[in-house]
Design a protein around this motif. Structure first.
Motif, mmCIF file in Angstrom:
data_model
loop_
_atom_site.group_PDB
_atom_site.id
_atom_site.type_symbol
_atom_site.label_atom_id
_atom_site.label_comp_id
_atom_site.label_asym_id
_atom_site.label_seq_id
_atom_site.Cartn_x
_atom_site.Cartn_y
_atom_site.Cartn_z
ATOM 1 N N TYR A 118 0.921 -1.179 -0.117
ATOM 2 C CA TYR A 118 0.065 0.117 0.153
ATOM 3 C C TYR A 118 0.923 1.350 0.068
ATOM 4 O O TYR A 118 0.483 2.176 -0.471
ATOM 5 C CB TYR A 118 -1.070 0.163 1.112
ATOM 6 N N LEU A 144 -4.123 -11.524 10.517
ATOM 7 C CA LEU A 144 -5.576 -12.316 10.553
ATOM 8 C C LEU A 144 -5.731 -12.842 9.514
ATOM 9 O O LEU A 144 -5.683 -12.079 8.413
ATOM 10 C CB LEU A 144 -6.527 -10.757 11.134
ATOM 11 N N ARG A 165 -8.598 -13.591 7.743
ATOM 12 C CA ARG A 165 -9.277 -13.264 6.725
ATOM 13 C C ARG A 165 -8.905 -11.694 5.958
ATOM 14 O O ARG A 165 -9.065 -11.686 4.971
ATOM 15 C CB ARG A 165 -10.637 -12.782 7.431
ATOM 16 N N LYS A 166 -8.027 -10.987 6.639
ATOM 17 C CA LYS A 166 -7.607 -10.053 6.252
ATOM 18 C C LYS A 166 -6.226 -10.244 5.388
ATOM 19 O O LYS A 166 -6.104 -9.538 4.364
ATOM 20 C CB LYS A 166 -6.819 -9.198 7.396
ATOM 21 N N TYR A 173 -7.949 -11.073 2.236
ATOM 22 C CA TYR A 173 -8.554 -9.978 1.577
ATOM 23 C C TYR A 173 -7.603 -9.019 0.829
ATOM 24 O O TYR A 173 -7.677 -8.750 -0.336
ATOM 25 C CB TYR A 173 -9.632 -9.064 2.644
ATOM 26 N N ASP A 207 -7.632 -7.340 -2.763
ATOM 27 C CA ASP A 207 -7.530 -5.907 -2.813
ATOM 28 C C ASP A 207 -6.426 -5.239 -3.653
ATOM 29 O O ASP A 207 -6.492 -4.289 -4.372
ATOM 30 C CB ASP A 207 -7.474 -5.371 -1.078
ATOM 31 N N LEU A 242 -6.794 -5.901 -7.274
ATOM 32 C CA LEU A 242 -7.497 -4.871 -7.939
ATOM 33 C C LEU A 242 -6.964 -3.558 -7.896
ATOM 34 O O LEU A 242 -7.013 -2.890 -8.978
ATOM 35 C CB LEU A 242 -9.038 -4.797 -7.109
ATOM 36 N N LEU A 243 -6.464 -2.898 -6.721
ATOM 37 C CA LEU A 243 -5.778 -1.900 -6.981
ATOM 38 C C LEU A 243 -4.663 -1.511 -7.908
ATOM 39 O O LEU A 243 -4.314 -0.552 -8.465
ATOM 40 C CB LEU A 243 -5.388 -1.315 -5.405
ATOM 41 N N GLN A 252 -4.310 -3.001 -10.591
ATOM 42 C CA GLN A 252 -4.886 -2.762 -11.927
ATOM 43 C C GLN A 252 -5.469 -1.351 -12.063
ATOM 44 O O GLN A 252 -5.053 -0.653 -13.111
ATOM 45 C CB GLN A 252 -6.190 -3.829 -12.343
ATOM 46 N N HIS A 253 -6.270 -0.973 -11.012
ATOM 47 C CA HIS A 253 -6.852 0.347 -11.330
ATOM 48 C C HIS A 253 -5.738 1.420 -11.245
ATOM 49 O O HIS A 253 -6.181 2.377 -11.834
ATOM 50 C CB HIS A 253 -7.866 0.368 -10.024
ATOM 51 N N PHE A 259 -3.729 8.026 6.831
ATOM 52 C CA PHE A 259 -3.511 6.611 6.721
ATOM 53 C C PHE A 259 -3.681 5.986 5.490
ATOM 54 O O PHE A 259 -5.147 5.967 4.951
ATOM 55 C CB PHE A 259 -3.697 5.678 7.933
ATOM 56 N N ASP A 269 -5.678 5.287 0.448
ATOM 57 C CA ASP A 269 -6.881 5.405 -0.208
ATOM 58 C C ASP A 269 -7.444 6.785 0.379
ATOM 59 O O ASP A 269 -8.750 6.834 0.489
ATOM 60 C CB ASP A 269 -7.724 4.205 0.090
ATOM 61 N N ARG A 270 -6.894 7.656 0.685
ATOM 62 C CA ARG A 270 -7.101 8.918 1.279
ATOM 63 C C ARG A 270 -6.600 10.130 0.223
ATOM 64 O O ARG A 270 -6.640 11.236 0.680
ATOM 65 C CB ARG A 270 -6.569 9.305 2.620
ATOM 66 N N GLN A 272 -6.112 7.313 -12.718
ATOM 67 C CA GLN A 272 -7.689 7.342 -12.531
ATOM 68 C C GLN A 272 -8.168 8.337 -11.595
ATOM 69 O O GLN A 272 -9.140 9.048 -11.816
ATOM 70 C CB GLN A 272 -8.002 6.011 -11.718
#
Lengths: 214, 260
Positions: B18, B59, B61-62, B65, B69, B72-73, B75-76, B198, B201-202, B234
């Protein structure tokens, strides 16, 4: 356009301010994008238990961050969120079981009211308009007496399990059913990515309104 | 425009995908917005220890995910991120101490090279699944970024000096003082207030805080380093509402924007 609308499922809990942000943005876009928005009242406490996660507010620095993050997003997204001062001590302890069972009942009995009633509950918890900290549930309790049945309890349980099956570790999650694939997106900050996946236009969090075509 | 550029500090670690996303978006916008981008090599391990947090991948499930995530990001946002085969070994066992000390040394000695060398380290660990812990790996990244082998070897020697170790420690502490519990964080120094944001995505919120929507008009195309094609990021979908109304597709009627 003529093509079949894509289904978007929003799993949310009124205890979650980010759920409110996601909710408002999707309610704005549901009449702009070629989608069908399905609101799914869910219990965030159940998601936490099932996933082994804990609310972000349990970590001190995240709790501090959340206050300013929510305040700024509230301005930018034009959603009137005000962090109650005693959120952690009062509301987190009381939880949202009653409210989410209530919304589950609304969805079962009067689905056309679900959007408005959800918004009203968020306004009560998260807006200064609320008379006291915590959820004012006198009216809710009245209705709840009539709908506090095994059916409603089970439905909320099933919806929460469905969210878990999609991989949720928190709320909100938006599940986008595209023609050939399904995507689970976590948080209120994946809406531009959602637009990209839908092949739709992202016009920021407050798009120009469309004249409602009824 | 004539007014003083606002400083944006990006605290990042090449171990964090990220962070790479935030880095690339801000590198694109640094020449568009009236800002001065300060890159701050930081140690994510230090942030975790100090804040009591743990990497999200701990975690289950994280961890699941994150894979989709990031894909996709990637690509985008058009950043060529690919999960390393042995993700847990790369992130939790091998870490990034040498790499981030190296970047600290680059910043101290050749700050003009910091962007390129950072990018080459990300390309190794987060695009080609290559090592970034061994000296030859670090030298290879530096050379790919355009450093001479002599320069790179000099900097590598500095990695174990107290000055470089302390500088990385101080930068990490600075991030903690801003309230970081993870990376990336972007600290925006506005004229009258400072905001720590943080995640990757902000950026739209950041644009709102900077009030820089107007400066996006009349824009040329941004060059994306690994692709021959220049493309519009984008995020250039951010526009002032007045301009927007001319661009909406025909099936949308425009009335005043209203909050329900």
């Amino acid at each position: 356009m003529g093509s079949v609308p894509r289904t978007l499922e929003l799993f949310y809990d009124v205890l979650s301010p980010y759920s409110w942000l996601a909710f408002e943005v999707l309610c704005r876009y549901k009449n702009i994008w070629n989608v069908s928005l399905q609101l799914q009242p869910t219990l965030i406490g159940g998601i936490m238990r099932d996933s082994g996660n804990q609310p972000p507010a349990m970590l001190p620095r995240k709790a501090v961050y959340m206050r300013s993050d929510v305040r700024l997003l509230s301005q930018h997204l034009q959603v009137p969120i005000h962090f109650p001062k005693d959120f952690f001590s009062v509301i987190l302890k009381k939880g949202s079981l009653t409210a989410m069972r209530f919304l589950t009942a609304v969805k079962m009995e009067h689905p056309e009211m679900l959007e408005k009633v959800s918004r009203e509950l968020w306004m009560r918890v998260w807006s200064r308009a609320a008379e006291k900290a915590g959820m004012s549930i006198e009216q809710a309790q009245e209705l709840l007496k009539r709908v506090s049945t095994p059916q409603v309890k089970n439905q909320l349980k099933e919806t929460t399990e469905a969210a878990c099956k999609y991989g949720a570790f928190g709320l909100p999650i938006t599940v986008a059913h595209l023609h050939d694939e399904t995507h689970m997106l976590f948080g209120s900050d994946r809406m531009e990515l959602l637009a990209y996946l839908l092949g739709e236009k992202w016009m920021g969090p407050v798009p120009p309104a469309v004249n409602p075509r009824l």
